[in-house]
Write a protein that holds these residues in place. Structure first.
Motif, PDB file in Angstrom:
ATOM      1  N   GLU A  67      -8.675   5.996  -0.625  1.00 28.60           N
ATOM      2  CA  GLU A  67      -7.740   6.675   0.290  1.00 28.60           C
ATOM      3  C   GLU A  67      -6.921   5.571   0.784  1.00 28.60           C
ATOM      4  N   GLU A  68      -7.338   4.187   1.348  1.00 31.30           N
ATOM      5  CA  GLU A  68      -6.530   3.436   1.900  1.00 31.30           C
ATOM      6  C   GLU A  68      -5.294   2.890   0.928  1.00 31.30           C
ATOM      7  N   ILE A  69      -5.798   2.913  -0.323  1.00 27.80           N
ATOM      8  CA  ILE A  69      -4.367   2.657  -1.308  1.00 27.80           C
ATOM      9  C   ILE A  69      -3.512   3.691  -1.246  1.00 27.80           C
ATOM     10  N   LYS A  70      -3.958   4.952  -1.356  1.00 29.51           N
ATOM     11  CA  LYS A  70      -3.110   5.982  -1.310  1.00 29.51           C
ATOM     12  C   LYS A  70      -2.204   5.901   0.049  1.00 29.51           C
ATOM     13  N   GLU A  71      -2.970   5.815   1.229  1.00 32.57           N
ATOM     14  CA  GLU A  71      -1.981   5.843   2.325  1.00 32.57           C
ATOM     15  C   GLU A  71      -0.806   4.824   2.327  1.00 32.57           C
ATOM     16  N   ILE A  72      -1.324   3.499   1.888  1.00 33.73           N
ATOM     17  CA  ILE A  72      -0.200   2.302   1.534  1.00 33.73           C
ATOM     18  C   ILE A  72       1.059   2.996   0.976  1.00 33.73           C
TER      19      ILE A  72
END
Length: 226
Positions: A67-72
Protein backbone atom coordinates in the motif's frame (compact mmCIF):
# COMPACT_ATOMS: atom_id res chain seq x y z
CA UNK A 1 32.24 3.58 -9.34
CA UNK A 2 28.72 3.95 -10.68
CA UNK A 3 26.03 3.70 -8.02
CA UNK A 4 23.49 0.93 -8.51
CA UNK A 5 20.02 2.28 -9.19
CA UNK A 6 17.31 1.03 -6.87
CA UNK A 7 14.52 2.15 -9.23
CA UNK A 8 14.60 1.77 -12.99
CA UNK A 9 11.84 3.27 -15.14
CA UNK A 10 11.13 1.77 -18.54
CA UNK A 11 8.59 3.30 -20.91
CA UNK A 12 6.33 1.10 -23.08
CA UNK A 13 3.37 1.66 -25.40
CA UNK A 14 1.04 0.60 -22.58
CA UNK A 15 2.61 2.83 -19.92
CA UNK A 16 5.70 2.46 -17.73
CA UNK A 17 7.35 -0.44 -15.91
CA UNK A 18 9.11 0.15 -12.60
CA UNK A 19 11.89 -2.32 -11.81
CA UNK A 20 12.63 -2.17 -8.07
CA UNK A 21 15.94 -3.40 -6.67
CA UNK A 22 15.44 -6.35 -4.32
CA UNK A 23 18.73 -5.92 -2.40
CA UNK A 24 18.36 -2.46 -0.87
CA UNK A 25 16.37 -1.59 2.25
CA UNK A 26 12.69 -0.76 1.88
CA UNK A 27 13.26 2.81 3.15
CA UNK A 28 15.99 3.42 0.55
CA UNK A 29 13.67 2.06 -2.10
CA UNK A 30 10.83 4.39 -1.12
CA UNK A 31 13.05 7.48 -1.10
CA UNK A 32 14.47 6.79 -4.54
CA UNK A 33 11.03 5.90 -5.91
CA UNK A 34 9.60 9.23 -4.73
CA UNK A 35 12.53 11.13 -6.21
CA UNK A 36 12.45 9.33 -9.56
CA UNK A 37 8.70 9.75 -9.96
CA UNK A 38 8.92 13.47 -9.15
CA UNK A 39 11.59 13.91 -11.81
CA UNK A 40 9.55 11.87 -14.28
CA UNK A 41 6.35 13.86 -13.65
CA UNK A 42 8.18 17.14 -14.36
CA UNK A 43 9.24 15.83 -17.76
CA UNK A 44 5.64 15.08 -18.73
CA UNK A 45 3.90 18.34 -19.54
CA UNK A 46 0.66 16.63 -20.54
CA UNK A 47 -1.45 15.06 -17.82
CA UNK A 48 -2.90 12.02 -19.56
CA UNK A 49 -3.21 8.94 -17.35
CA UNK A 50 -0.27 6.52 -17.46
CA UNK A 51 -0.53 2.94 -16.20
CA UNK A 52 2.30 1.62 -14.05
CA UNK A 53 3.42 -2.00 -13.73
CA UNK A 54 5.68 -2.63 -10.73
CA UNK A 55 8.13 -5.53 -10.80
CA UNK A 56 9.58 -6.42 -7.38
CA UNK A 57 11.83 -9.23 -8.67
CA UNK A 58 12.85 -11.30 -5.61
CA UNK A 59 11.50 -8.88 -3.01
CA UNK A 60 8.52 -9.77 -0.81
CA UNK A 61 6.26 -6.97 0.40
CA UNK A 62 3.71 -7.13 3.16
CA UNK A 63 0.23 -5.76 2.45
CA UNK A 64 1.16 -2.60 4.34
CA UNK A 65 4.34 -2.11 2.30
CA UNK A 66 2.45 -2.75 -0.92
CA UNK A 67 0.00 0.00 0.00
CA UNK A 68 2.92 2.38 0.71
CA UNK A 69 4.31 1.76 -2.78
CA UNK A 70 0.88 2.36 -4.29
CA UNK A 71 0.49 5.62 -2.34
CA UNK A 72 3.86 6.91 -3.54
CA UNK A 73 2.90 6.20 -7.16
CA UNK A 74 -0.62 7.60 -6.79
CA UNK A 75 0.76 10.87 -5.41
CA UNK A 76 1.43 11.64 -9.06
CA UNK A 77 -1.93 12.55 -10.57
CA UNK A 78 -1.15 11.17 -14.00
CA UNK A 79 -0.02 7.73 -12.72
CA UNK A 80 -2.18 4.74 -11.82
CA UNK A 81 -0.98 1.34 -10.60
CA UNK A 82 -1.90 -1.50 -12.96
CA UNK A 83 -0.11 -4.38 -11.22
CA UNK A 84 2.56 -5.28 -8.67
CA UNK A 85 4.31 -8.58 -9.30
CA UNK A 86 6.99 -10.52 -7.46
CA UNK A 87 8.95 -13.72 -8.03
CA UNK A 88 8.38 -14.62 -4.38
CA UNK A 89 5.45 -16.88 -3.48
CA UNK A 90 3.83 -16.95 -0.06
CA UNK A 91 3.26 -20.34 1.58
CA UNK A 92 -0.43 -20.05 0.70
CA UNK A 93 0.32 -19.24 -2.96
CA UNK A 94 2.86 -22.08 -3.17
CA UNK A 95 0.36 -24.53 -1.65
CA UNK A 96 -2.36 -23.42 -4.08
CA UNK A 97 0.04 -23.75 -7.04
CA UNK A 98 0.95 -27.26 -5.87
CA UNK A 99 -2.71 -28.23 -5.54
CA UNK A 100 -3.48 -26.88 -9.01
CA UNK A 101 -0.81 -29.17 -10.47
CA UNK A 102 -1.97 -32.31 -8.68
CA UNK A 103 -4.26 -34.95 -10.16
CA UNK A 104 -7.09 -35.97 -7.86
CA UNK A 105 -8.53 -39.41 -8.64
CA UNK A 106 -12.04 -40.23 -7.45
CA UNK A 107 -13.97 -43.47 -7.93
CA UNK A 108 -17.71 -42.84 -7.64
CA UNK A 109 -20.88 -41.90 -9.50
CA UNK A 110 -21.80 -38.21 -9.43
CA UNK A 111 -25.57 -38.22 -9.14
CA UNK A 112 -28.12 -35.46 -9.79
CA UNK A 113 -27.60 -32.52 -7.43
CA UNK A 114 -24.07 -33.58 -6.44
CA UNK A 115 -21.05 -31.36 -7.14
CA UNK A 116 -17.45 -32.58 -7.17
CA UNK A 117 -14.87 -29.76 -7.19
CA UNK A 118 -11.06 -30.15 -7.11
CA UNK A 119 -8.30 -27.48 -7.34
CA UNK A 120 -6.17 -29.31 -9.92
CA UNK A 121 -6.87 -32.03 -12.49
CA UNK A 122 -9.73 -34.45 -11.92
CA UNK A 123 -9.62 -38.13 -12.87
CA UNK A 124 -13.10 -39.53 -12.25
CA UNK A 125 -13.54 -43.28 -12.49
CA UNK A 126 -17.30 -43.44 -12.83
CA UNK A 127 -20.20 -41.65 -14.45
CA UNK A 128 -21.58 -38.12 -14.15
CA UNK A 129 -25.36 -38.49 -14.24
CA UNK A 130 -27.72 -35.79 -15.58
CA UNK A 131 -27.93 -33.01 -12.99
CA UNK A 132 -24.50 -33.90 -11.56
CA UNK A 133 -21.57 -31.48 -11.83
CA UNK A 134 -17.80 -31.94 -11.90
CA UNK A 135 -15.48 -28.94 -11.62
CA UNK A 136 -11.70 -28.61 -11.72
CA UNK A 137 -9.10 -25.87 -11.74
CA UNK A 138 -7.31 -27.91 -14.40
CA UNK A 139 -8.36 -30.72 -16.73
CA UNK A 140 -11.24 -33.18 -16.33
CA UNK A 141 -10.90 -36.82 -17.36
CA UNK A 142 -13.95 -39.05 -16.92
CA UNK A 143 -13.44 -42.80 -17.23
CA UNK A 144 -17.14 -43.35 -17.76
CA UNK A 145 -20.16 -41.55 -19.22
CA UNK A 146 -20.40 -37.80 -18.82
CA UNK A 147 -24.11 -36.87 -18.96
CA UNK A 148 -24.14 -33.94 -16.55
CA UNK A 149 -22.17 -30.69 -16.38
CA UNK A 150 -18.38 -30.43 -16.55
CA UNK A 151 -16.44 -27.21 -15.88
CA UNK A 152 -12.68 -27.38 -16.45
CA UNK A 153 -10.29 -24.47 -15.93
CA UNK A 154 -12.55 -22.95 -13.28
CA UNK A 155 -9.96 -20.31 -12.42
CA UNK A 156 -9.79 -19.05 -16.01
CA UNK A 157 -7.45 -21.63 -17.55
CA UNK A 158 -8.46 -21.78 -21.23
CA UNK A 159 -5.84 -24.46 -21.93
CA UNK A 160 -7.74 -27.00 -19.83
CA UNK A 161 -9.50 -29.89 -21.53
CA UNK A 162 -12.44 -32.19 -20.83
CA UNK A 163 -12.31 -35.83 -21.90
CA UNK A 164 -14.65 -38.74 -21.32
CA UNK A 165 -15.16 -42.33 -22.41
CA UNK A 166 -18.66 -41.33 -23.53
CA UNK A 167 -19.36 -37.63 -23.93
CA UNK A 168 -23.09 -36.74 -23.89
CA UNK A 169 -23.14 -33.79 -21.46
CA UNK A 170 -25.84 -31.34 -20.55
CA UNK A 171 -23.24 -28.60 -20.61
CA UNK A 172 -19.48 -28.15 -20.99
CA UNK A 173 -17.51 -25.20 -19.66
CA UNK A 174 -13.83 -24.36 -20.05
CA UNK A 175 -12.76 -21.15 -18.37
CA UNK A 176 -15.59 -18.71 -19.11
CA UNK A 177 -16.71 -20.41 -22.34
CA UNK A 178 -19.85 -22.54 -22.36
CA UNK A 179 -20.99 -25.18 -24.83
CA UNK A 180 -23.93 -27.53 -24.88
CA UNK A 181 -23.91 -31.21 -25.86
CA UNK A 182 -22.10 -32.15 -29.11
CA UNK A 183 -24.42 -31.86 -32.12
CA UNK A 184 -23.93 -35.49 -33.17
CA UNK A 185 -25.61 -36.72 -29.97
CA UNK A 186 -28.98 -35.49 -31.22
CA UNK A 187 -28.90 -37.51 -34.42
CA UNK A 188 -26.97 -40.65 -33.55
CA UNK A 189 -25.36 -42.71 -30.88
CA UNK A 190 -22.43 -40.92 -29.19
CA UNK A 191 -18.94 -41.83 -30.28
CA UNK A 192 -16.54 -43.10 -27.67
CA UNK A 193 -13.54 -41.31 -26.16
CA UNK A 194 -14.06 -37.66 -27.06
CA UNK A 195 -12.67 -34.41 -25.71
CA UNK A 196 -13.45 -30.72 -25.55
CA UNK A 197 -10.88 -27.93 -25.81
CA UNK A 198 -10.61 -24.26 -26.82
CA UNK A 199 -8.93 -23.65 -30.16
CA UNK A 200 -6.82 -20.73 -31.38
CA UNK A 201 -10.00 -18.84 -32.37
CA UNK A 202 -11.30 -19.01 -28.79
CA UNK A 203 -13.99 -21.51 -29.82
CA UNK A 204 -14.80 -24.69 -27.90
CA UNK A 205 -14.24 -27.74 -30.07
CA UNK A 206 -15.48 -31.32 -29.61
CA UNK A 207 -13.30 -33.96 -31.26
CA UNK A 208 -11.75 -37.39 -30.97
CA UNK A 209 -9.51 -37.91 -27.95
CA UNK A 210 -6.52 -38.54 -30.23
CA UNK A 211 -6.34 -34.87 -31.29
CA UNK A 212 -5.13 -33.83 -27.84
CA UNK A 213 -1.56 -34.95 -28.60
CA UNK A 214 -1.49 -32.24 -31.28
CA UNK A 215 -3.59 -29.43 -29.79
CA UNK A 216 -2.26 -29.86 -26.24
CA UNK A 217 1.25 -31.37 -26.60
CA UNK A 218 2.16 -30.26 -23.06
CA UNK A 219 -0.72 -32.15 -21.49
CA UNK A 220 1.54 -35.08 -20.54
CA UNK A 221 3.53 -34.32 -17.39
CA UNK A 222 5.91 -37.27 -17.53
CA UNK A 223 9.49 -36.05 -17.74
CA UNK A 224 10.83 -39.10 -19.57
CA UNK A 225 9.34 -41.29 -22.24
CA UNK A 226 9.94 -44.98 -22.79
Amino acid sequence: MKKLQNVTIKGTKEGIILHLNDNCSFDELKKELQMKLMESSRSHADHHLITVKVQLNNRYLTEEQTEEIKEIINENENLTVDSITSNVLTKEEAQLKKEEQEIVSVSKIIRSGQVLNVPGDLLLIGDVNPGGTVMAGGNIFVMGTLKGIAHAGCNGNHNAVIAASVLIPQQLRIGDLINRAPDHVVDQEPREMECAYIDENNQMMIDRLQVLMNVRPNLTRLERGL
